[in-house]
Write a protein that holds these residues in place. Structure first.
Motif, mmCIF file in Angstrom:
data_model
loop_
_atom_site.group_PDB
_atom_site.id
_atom_site.type_symbol
_atom_site.label_atom_id
_atom_site.label_comp_id
_atom_site.label_asym_id
_atom_site.label_seq_id
_atom_site.Cartn_x
_atom_site.Cartn_y
_atom_site.Cartn_z
ATOM 1 N N ILE A 1 85.746 34.145 -17.490
ATOM 2 C CA ILE A 1 86.436 33.202 -18.804
ATOM 3 C C ILE A 1 87.649 33.849 -18.622
ATOM 4 O O ILE A 1 87.584 34.085 -19.603
ATOM 5 C CB ILE A 1 85.173 32.835 -19.594
ATOM 6 N N TYR A 2 88.668 32.721 -18.636
ATOM 7 C CA TYR A 2 90.049 32.845 -19.071
ATOM 8 C C TYR A 2 90.669 31.603 -19.831
ATOM 9 O O TYR A 2 90.186 30.996 -20.453
ATOM 10 C CB TYR A 2 91.199 31.980 -17.441
ATOM 11 N N HIS A 3 90.863 32.941 -21.302
ATOM 12 C CA HIS A 3 91.424 32.191 -22.718
ATOM 13 C C HIS A 3 92.306 31.395 -22.627
ATOM 14 O O HIS A 3 93.169 32.153 -21.949
ATOM 15 C CB HIS A 3 90.950 33.248 -22.935
ATOM 16 N N PRO B 1 98.782 30.234 -17.195
ATOM 17 C CA PRO B 1 99.998 29.266 -17.784
ATOM 18 C C PRO B 1 99.789 30.714 -18.572
ATOM 19 O O PRO B 1 99.941 30.650 -20.111
ATOM 20 C CB PRO B 1 99.148 28.669 -18.443
ATOM 21 N N CYS B 2 100.202 31.676 -18.689
ATOM 22 C CA CYS B 2 100.294 32.949 -19.378
ATOM 23 C C CYS B 2 101.480 34.075 -18.621
ATOM 24 O O CYS B 2 101.717 34.221 -17.474
ATOM 25 C CB CYS B 2 99.594 33.467 -19.637
ATOM 26 N N THR B 3 102.357 34.403 -19.905
ATOM 27 C CA THR B 3 103.191 35.178 -19.159
ATOM 28 C C THR B 3 102.960 36.960 -19.367
ATOM 29 O O THR B 3 103.526 38.106 -19.751
ATOM 30 C CB THR B 3 104.658 35.563 -19.922
ATOM 31 N N CYS B 4 101.859 37.115 -19.417
ATOM 32 C CA CYS B 4 100.790 38.633 -19.895
ATOM 33 C C CYS B 4 101.126 39.549 -18.912
ATOM 34 O O CYS B 4 101.455 39.375 -17.842
ATOM 35 C CB CYS B 4 99.752 38.725 -21.123
ATOM 36 N N ILE B 5 101.300 40.871 -18.784
ATOM 37 C CA ILE B 5 101.418 42.006 -18.253
ATOM 38 C C ILE B 5 100.837 41.136 -17.349
ATOM 39 O O ILE B 5 101.268 41.912 -16.074
ATOM 40 C CB ILE B 5 101.407 43.301 -18.447
ATOM 41 N N VAL B 6 99.241 41.469 -17.751
ATOM 42 C CA VAL B 6 98.251 41.367 -16.179
ATOM 43 C C VAL B 6 98.712 39.638 -15.450
ATOM 44 O O VAL B 6 99.336 39.771 -14.390
ATOM 45 C CB VAL B 6 97.183 41.117 -16.879
ATOM 46 N N CYS B 7 99.115 38.327 -15.959
ATOM 47 C CA CYS B 7 98.915 37.754 -15.415
ATOM 48 C C CYS B 7 100.653 37.580 -15.082
ATOM 49 O O CYS B 7 100.857 36.308 -13.876
ATOM 50 C CB CYS B 7 99.167 36.087 -16.492
ATOM 51 N N SER B 8 101.358 37.670 -15.489
ATOM 52 C CA SER B 8 102.492 37.772 -14.457
ATOM 53 C C SER B 8 103.046 38.133 -13.461
ATOM 54 O O SER B 8 103.393 37.899 -12.711
ATOM 55 C CB SER B 8 104.220 38.397 -15.946
ATOM 56 N N LYS C 1 91.096 41.403 -19.721
ATOM 57 C CA LYS C 1 92.056 42.188 -20.366
ATOM 58 C C LYS C 1 93.177 41.574 -20.490
ATOM 59 O O LYS C 1 93.770 41.329 -21.476
ATOM 60 C CB LYS C 1 92.892 42.693 -19.196
ATOM 61 N N HIS C 2 93.355 40.145 -20.331
ATOM 62 C CA HIS C 2 94.790 38.981 -20.196
ATOM 63 C C HIS C 2 93.580 38.493 -21.634
ATOM 64 O O HIS C 2 94.914 38.211 -22.639
ATOM 65 C CB HIS C 2 94.227 38.199 -19.422
ATOM 66 N N ASN C 3 92.481 38.616 -21.729
ATOM 67 C CA ASN C 3 92.173 37.440 -23.014
ATOM 68 C C ASN C 3 92.411 38.378 -23.982
ATOM 69 O O ASN C 3 91.979 38.142 -25.088
ATOM 70 C CB ASN C 3 90.490 37.284 -22.837
#
Ligand SMILES: [Zn+2]
Length: 597
Positions: free
Chosen positions: A159-161, A176-183, A202-204
């Motif tokens: 489940i992606y927050h 829809p995220c620019t965190c170190i994981v998603c980017s 990790k993203h959550n």
């Protein structure tokens, strides 16, 4: 007893504090990471506080080595409420907090129930419940500690927050995220790699970390309420929680809401109408405001610029009525504050709010503002010979509705569809106001009216009159530029308007002059002469009406002075740590004062 937790800043029920953990000071609101909690060899020692009424509501947290939260913990309690003050702990854990996500009401009851029975200077941890979506609301309610259990577990489940709730990565085209994981990944890569690397978890967690930082920034800025109003929009569940809080927990938030702030309040949603600041202002206008005796009541619309007096529209109104102003009493109709008497326009929140201006008011807004106008007119209309309303559009409709209900004759000066600042409308205003007797309002009268009304609003009716009425042999002077007026008598300053906070502040001399009005604003302190701030342990007693940023006097065997409250009166009494009063002026009391007090 709080040896390991201290609240430093407050924004309503939310706080920024410091918790000693592993000998390190951690700032709250704090996010615990599940992993770090597990790595503690000793683990967390948790003792249940059981009570039939509370049904396992609390666990008391004990972290015995390093992360010392509780130096002394008593193992068994049968009466939770009675036992809590003797617990001498710094942190409480709400049991089964995750079960509170079952219903908005359970959420409100569980968290409010906990926060209300534990001392104000202890931290509350709501475990395994936080997400980036609800964290702001949890802190707004008075939770201090959260953890990433929910973020991690749901991450493991794929489940992606997002800031607005959870989504299924299979339904996303882009991250829809620019965190170190998603980017560094596409959504397809995330799906493939996640099962091995637990990337969603990790993203959550990163998202939750970011949210905690955002909330802290809002607490520091005093804007958490606005942020919460925005956040709850993401789900009916959390919108329901905020509505329940506003409807059923008013007393809880009233006790924690400052009387003034140094920045504007944004009233952008329907929930803004329910804010404590709005209700408090309306009730004080009802209970702590007496209009000056003048024959004409003039009802005006609000302006975007505050204080209203300096707005282009109000400057035009003033020009139109200037020669008769000594006979006119002005009130301003506005949403969400209702009725703002001219003399109170620089007060918080009258000079400190922003609303979306469209000319349309919805039903709830109209009803609320109408109720404020009705209350005002019911009490005061008989004191005026004439009521003039220089209003158009929704303001005018609302006023005529109330006037009709009360059977009052009102002279309207704007024709249908006419702008209040149009030449024709202003000319009509002048004509209807014009009387055979011109009477200007002197500068002194205007300033004195403001100071008097503000003192009444802050300390109770009569305080203003006592402050400003000249006694024999006295020379009263009001100096300064609008609105930073300074009141002095025979050269001694009594009070000042502080426009940055929308408050009247008193000097020692001013406080002594109205001392018998200040019983609700008195802090009794111990046998010492304060230097700098008065800390909570130095407070012997404080009136329960005191709120953050209230002007207070403090009285002790050795000292008398004035200052500004930094916590509510009840909190000063119940707390063992933290700044209670910022001292502005202090005077050492003569020893003879001891025998007379
Ligand atoms: Zn991310």
């Amino acid at each position: 007893m709080t040896k390991f937790y201290e609240v430093r800043r407050r924004d309503g029920a939310a706080r920024i504090g410091f918790l000693s953990l592993n000998g390190e000071k951690k700032q709250t609101p704090l996010l615990f990471h599940v992993e770090s909690l597990r790595s503690d060899k000793e683990g967390l020692k948790v003792i249940h506080v059981e009570d039939d009424n509370f049904n396992d509501l609390f666990q008391v947290l004990d972290v015995p080595r390093g992360a010392v939260l509780l130096p002394e913990v008593h193992p068994l309690f049968t009466r939770v409420q009675e036992a809590i003050p003797q617990l001498k702990v710094d942190c409480f854990v709400l049991s089964f907090a995750s079960a509170l996500l079952y219903s908005p009401r359970a959420f409100v009851r569980g968290i409010m129930g906990a926060r209300k029975v534990i001392p104000p200077d202890t931290a509350l941890w709501a475990p395994a419940i936080a997400t980036a979506e609800n964290a702001a609301l949890l802190f707004y309610m008075g939770v201090d500690l959260i953890d990433d259990t929910n973020a991690v577990i749901q991450g493991y489940q794929g489940i992606y927050h997002t800031e607005e709730g959870a989504v299924d990565p299979n339904e996303m085209e882009e991250l829809p995220c620019t965190c170190i994981v998603c980017s560094s990944l596409t959504v397809e890569e995330l799906r493939v790699k996640d099962s091995k690397e637990k990337l969603i978890a990790k993203h959550n967690t990163l998202l939750l970390e970011k949210e905690v930082k955002k909330v802290k920034a809002h607490i520091r800025a005093g804007s958490l309420r606005e942020y919460v109003e925005l956040k709850v929009r993401s789900s009916p569940f959390f919108t329901a929680v905020l509505r329940l809080l506003d409807l059923e927990e008013e007393a809880y938030f009233e006790k924690r809401t400052p009387v003034a702030r140094n920045h504007s309040m944004m009233a952008n949603t329907m929930e803004s109408l329910k804010r404590i600041e709005v209700k408090r202002f309306a009730s004080r206008v009802r209970e702590r405001y007496e209009p000056p005796a003048r024959p004409v009541l003039l009802i005006l619309p609000c302006s975007a610029r505050k204080p209203y007096s300096i707005s282009p529209s109000h400057l035009k109104f003033r020009d139109a009525i200037e020669r008769y102003r000594g006979r006119i009493h002005e009130i301003i109709l506005t949403s969400p504050l209702g009725v703002v008497p001219r003399e109170l326009e620089v007060l918080y929140p009258a000079a400190f709010y922003d609303i979306p201006v469209t000319g349309y008011w919805d039903a709830e807004e109209r009803d609320w503002v109408a109720s404020c106008l009705r209350a005002y007119l019911e009490r005061n209309a008989r004191n005026y010979g004439k009521i003039v309303a220089h209003l158009s559009g929704a303001y005018k409709e609302l006023c005529s509705r109330v006037a009709e209900e009360l059977g009052l004759d009102v002279v309207y000066t704007c024709a249908e569809g006419e702008d209040v600042t149009s030449k024709a409308a202003l000319k009509r205003l002048k004509e209807r106001i014009a009387d055979d007797t011109e009477q200007r309002l002197s500068g002194f009268e205007k300033k004195a009216g403001m100071l008097r009304a503000m003192a009444d609003y802050q300390f109770g009716i009569g305080a203003g009159s006592d402050l400003i009425t000249r006694k024999e042999g006295e020379k009263i002077k009001i100096s300064g530029k609008f609105p930073a007026y300074k009141l002095s008598v025979n050269g001694d300053v009594l009070a000042r308007i502080v426009p940055e906070y929308g408050l009247l502040t008193l000097t020692r001399t001013g406080a002594l002059r109205i001392k018998h009005f200040l019983s609700s604003y008195t802090v009794h302190i111990g046998d010492f002469l304060p230097k700098g701030s008065i800390l909570a342990p130095g407070v012997v007693n404080a009136d329960e009406h005191i709120r953050v940023n209230d002007e207070v006097i403090f009285v002790g065997e050795k000292a008398f002075g004035v200052g500004r409250a930094k916590m509510s009166g009840w909190e000063m009494v119940e707390s063992q740590k933290g700044v209670a009063v910022d001292v502005r002026e202090v005077e050492e009391r003569a020893t003879s004062a001891k025998s007379t007090s």
